[in-house]
Each structure stands twice: as C-alpha cells, then as structure tokens.
Design a protein around this motif. Structure first.
Motif, PDB file in Angstrom:
ATOM      1  N   LEU A   1       0.821  -1.215   0.000  1.00 49.83           N
ATOM      2  CA  LEU A   1       0.000   0.000   0.000  1.00 49.83           C
ATOM      3  C   LEU A   1       0.854   1.262   0.000  1.00 49.83           C
ATOM      4  O   LEU A   1       0.426   2.315  -0.488  1.00 49.83           O
TER       5      LEU A   1
ATOM      6  N   ASN B   1       3.179   2.006  -1.808  1.00 51.98           N
ATOM      7  CA  ASN B   1       3.473   2.495  -3.149  1.00 51.98           C
ATOM      8  C   ASN B   1       2.654   3.727  -3.473  1.00 51.98           C
ATOM      9  O   ASN B   1       3.069   4.578  -4.275  1.00 51.98           O
ATOM     10  N   TRP B   2       1.478   3.847  -2.871  1.00 49.90           N
ATOM     11  CA  TRP B   2       0.563   4.953  -3.164  1.00 49.90           C
ATOM     12  C   TRP B   2       0.233   5.799  -1.936  1.00 49.90           C
ATOM     13  O   TRP B   2      -0.051   6.985  -2.073  1.00 49.90           O
ATOM     14  N   VAL B   3       0.267   5.200  -0.748  1.00 52.63           N
ATOM     15  CA  VAL B   3      -0.130   5.906   0.474  1.00 52.63           C
ATOM     16  C   VAL B   3       1.058   5.975   1.434  1.00 52.63           C
ATOM     17  O   VAL B   3       1.619   4.938   1.812  1.00 52.63           O
TER      18      VAL B   3
ATOM     19  N   ASP C   1       6.967  15.150  -0.966  1.00 51.58           N
ATOM     20  CA  ASP C   1       7.095  14.164  -2.038  1.00 51.58           C
ATOM     21  C   ASP C   1       8.537  14.015  -2.484  1.00 51.58           C
ATOM     22  O   ASP C   1       9.380  14.896  -2.247  1.00 51.58           O
ATOM     23  N   ASP C   2       8.796  12.936  -3.168  1.00 56.37           N
ATOM     24  CA  ASP C   2      10.157  12.598  -3.567  1.00 56.37           C
ATOM     25  C   ASP C   2      10.815  13.714  -4.374  1.00 56.37           C
ATOM     26  O   ASP C   2      12.009  13.990  -4.193  1.00 56.37           O
TER      27      ASP C   2
ATOM     28  N   LEU D   1       8.570  -2.427  -3.141  1.00 60.17           N
ATOM     29  CA  LEU D   1       8.740  -0.996  -3.386  1.00 60.17           C
ATOM     30  C   LEU D   1       9.994  -0.743  -4.215  1.00 60.17           C
ATOM     31  O   LEU D   1      10.937  -1.531  -4.188  1.00 60.17           O
TER      32      LEU D   1
ATOM     33  N   ARG E   1      11.270   4.850  -3.732  1.00 61.77           N
ATOM     34  CA  ARG E   1      10.189   4.957  -2.740  1.00 61.77           C
ATOM     35  C   ARG E   1      10.711   4.613  -1.344  1.00 61.77           C
ATOM     36  O   ARG E   1      10.329   5.258  -0.364  1.00 61.77           O
TER      37      ARG E   1
END
Length: 236
Positions: free
Chosen positions: A28, A30-32, A62-63, A155, A159
């Motif tokens: 999860l 990957n998105w949250v 964010d990255d 991942l 990430r």
C-alpha cells in the motif's frame, strides 16, 4: 492430532498472517505514505509518560521535493551501496561484526562496555522503524530481515529512500527531512545545500545526542568528509 501439534499449527498460521499483514501494508505504501511508524509511536508514548506532553514536528514531502544533495549525503553516510544491494549489505555486516568483536575484547580488558557498531542498510533501518521494536533478539532480527526483503521486493529503491527520509528521527520529537530542515536551518528541505545535507546525515546514527550540539566540531568535520564523498554516491 495432539495438543502440541495443534498449538504449533496455530502459531504457524498466526505467523503467516502476520507476514501477509506486513506485505499488504508495504504494498500500500506504493501509493499511500505511512501516517506513523512503530518507532514514532513508541517515542510519542515515552514523551507522554516522561514529559506529560508530546512536542512533535513532521511534514511529508514528495520525492521530487527531497533534494538530491540530501539523498546523496545520507547514502554516502549511512549506506553507500544502497543502489546495488538487495536490502542487506552482507560485507558491511561482516565488517561490523569483526569491529565489534575487537572493540568488545578491548573494552573487556579495561572493564568497560564497548559501543556496538551497526551494519544495517537504509532498508533495514526502515524495516525496523516501520514495524518493529528496538530490542536486540534473534526473533526480532529475523523478522527485520523478512520485512527488509518485502520492502525491496514490493517498493522501488526511490520509494524506500523517500519513506525513510520522511520518517527517520532527527531529534526528540523531530521526524523527517522537512521538519529537520526547518528546525536546524530555518529553510525547506528542497532548499538544502550540500553542506547542510551532510550535517543532517551526520546526525542520523545518534540524533538525540547530536541535537544538543548540531554545530559541534565532530559534526562539522564529519560533514566535510561526507561532502567530499557525495559526488560518488549513486542514487537509485
């Protein structure tokens, strides 16, 4: 089937369910982004018990807002083979083992306790912080290895590094690159330069200790060495 066999079956099933839960939580991510880590929750509880309040600073970025300078600095300082290994740097672990053996022998001869040197990768540190306790037991280390391999399998390296930089401790109640940048340099993480990034990287092994003197001669000297190593630090 005997009672012992049934009990063993229940334990195996419970262990399997736990691993599936870990895998689901990691997938999860990957998105949250994780809202908190096991280490953060234990720290919040400790602060509440000891100080009757929880002073807390953390803000996810964010990255693309995490500067390459900070990524290079942390990799150069904490895990210079991060982009290549599969979660565990076996050579680093072996080197740490030998150094600890020698340090413990010298300390024992003087009647002292040796400082333990870790060989954990960034992924291993993240695995421990996300889900596990800080105890040094064989069972906990085994679970750390399993979670580490799950992180690497589910991942991307990018990430993993982004989650690590957003959740790692940089002082008491201070978590993540954005909070650290604001606290120590009064700027946003995206604006950190090479030397500022290196100073933050130096603090990671013992953030509560270095928080007291973030501009000590050791921190500044070590930061200069990391800046020199940063150009060769490979980003994932």
């Amino acid at each position: 089937m005997g009672h012992a066999a049934r009990l063993l079956g229940v334990l195996v099933l419970a262990l399997l369910c736990l691993q599936l839960w870990f895998a689901g939580r990691i997938a999860l991510m990957n998105w949250v982004a994780p809202q908190s880590t096991s280490f953060q929750r234990s720290e919040a509880l400790r602060l509440l018990k000891e100080k009757h309040q929880v002073a807390w600073a953390q803000q996810w970025v964010d990255d693309d807002q995490l500067p390459r300078t900070l990524k290079r600095a942390v990799i150069a300082s904490e895990d210079d083979s991060f982009a290549q290994h599969g979660g565990v740097d076996w050579d680093a672990l072996q080197g740490a083992w030998h150094k600890n053996e020698k340090a413990q022998a010298r300390a024992a001869a003087r009647g002292r306790t040796a400082k333990v040197i870790g060989g954990s990768t960034i992924t291993q540190q993240l695995a421990k912080n996300l889900f596990l306790s800080g105890e040094r037991t064989l069972l906990r280390k085994g679970q750390e290895l399993v979670v580490t391999l799950m992180l690497e399998g589910l991942l991307s390296k990018q990430r993993i590094l982004a989650i690590y930089l957003n959740s790692v401790e940089w002082g008491e109640g201070l978590f993540g690159a954005q909070a650290a940048a604001r606290h120590y340099f009064r700027t946003d993480a995206a604006r950190l330069g090479p030397y500022e990034s290196a100073r933050l990287a130096v603090m990671l092994p013992a953030p509560k200790r270095f928080e007291r003197q973030p501009s000590s001669s050791y921190v500044l000297g070590r930061a200069s060495l990391i800046v020199a190593r940063m150009p060769s630090a490979e980003l994932p």
